[in-house]
Design a protein around this motif. Structure first.
Motif, short mmCIF file in Angstrom:
data_model
loop_
_atom_site.label_atom_id
_atom_site.label_comp_id
_atom_site.label_asym_id
_atom_site.label_seq_id
_atom_site.Cartn_x
_atom_site.Cartn_y
_atom_site.Cartn_z
N LEU A 137 0.84 -1.19 0.00
CA LEU A 137 0.00 0.00 0.00
C LEU A 137 0.88 1.24 0.00
O LEU A 137 1.80 1.36 0.81
N TYR A 138 0.59 2.19 -0.90
CA TYR A 138 1.47 3.33 -1.09
C TYR A 138 1.69 4.12 0.19
O TYR A 138 2.82 4.44 0.55
N ARG A 139 0.62 4.44 0.90
CA ARG A 139 0.78 5.31 2.07
C ARG A 139 1.64 4.64 3.14
O ARG A 139 2.56 5.25 3.69
N ARG A 140 1.37 3.37 3.42
CA ARG A 140 2.17 2.62 4.40
C ARG A 140 3.60 2.46 3.89
O ARG A 140 4.56 2.53 4.65
N ALA A 141 3.73 2.22 2.59
CA ALA A 141 5.06 2.04 2.01
C ALA A 141 5.87 3.33 2.11
O ALA A 141 7.07 3.30 2.36
N HIS A 142 5.22 4.46 1.90
CA HIS A 142 5.92 5.74 1.99
C HIS A 142 6.43 5.98 3.40
O HIS A 142 7.57 6.40 3.60
N GLU A 143 5.60 5.69 4.40
CA GLU A 143 6.03 5.82 5.79
C GLU A 143 7.22 4.91 6.07
O GLU A 143 8.21 5.32 6.69
N SER A 144 7.12 3.68 5.61
CA SER A 144 8.18 2.70 5.83
C SER A 144 9.46 3.12 5.13
O SER A 144 10.56 2.98 5.67
N MET A 145 9.34 3.65 3.92
CA MET A 145 10.50 4.11 3.16
C MET A 145 11.19 5.27 3.88
O MET A 145 12.41 5.29 4.02
N MET A 146 10.40 6.24 4.35
CA MET A 146 10.98 7.38 5.03
C MET A 146 11.72 6.94 6.29
O MET A 146 12.83 7.41 6.59
#
Length: 117
Positions: free
Chosen positions: A31-40
């Motif tokens: 999921l993009y939003r969760r992935a973005h948090e995880s990436m950051m």
């Protein structure tokens, strides 16, 4: 002003983030939003740990030098002080390598430090 459709741009951005989160578990990689948090978070860990690695390596070198110096009958602090007084300018990384892989050379350095200190 012309209308701008942003689907392609957003798609590229999402794809980039999802590629960076390969290997993460669960929705953190799908999921993009969760992935973005995880990436950051992962990029921040990488930034922080690049600095921590330098500390960890220095700590390891000092431990190895101390072990080698104690085999020669000196403490780490007296050994480093003796080398400075003798004018020997070898950094801790190389001293640690000598302590582990070339004990005869390291023993000569310990004798040099004893004589100077």
């Amino acid at each position: 002003m012309p209308r701008v459709k942003r689907g392609v741009t957003a798609g590229h951005r999402h794809k980039k983030v999802l590629n960076l989160t390969e290997g993460h578990k669960g929705t953190k990689r799908t999921l993009y939003r969760r992935a973005h948090e995880s990436m950051m978070k992962s990029l921040w860990y990488a930034y922080r740990d690049r600095r921590d690695r330098k500390r960890d390596m220095r700590r390891l070198w000092i431990t190895r030098i101390n072990a080698g110096a104690r085999l020669g009958g000196m403490t780490y602090g007296r050994f480093i002080n003796g080398l400075k007084k003798a004018g020997v300018t070898i950094d801790r990384k190389i001293l640690a390598e000598l302590a582990v892989h070339d004990s005869s050379t390291f023993t000569r350095l310990v004798e040099t430090a004893k004589a100077a200190g």
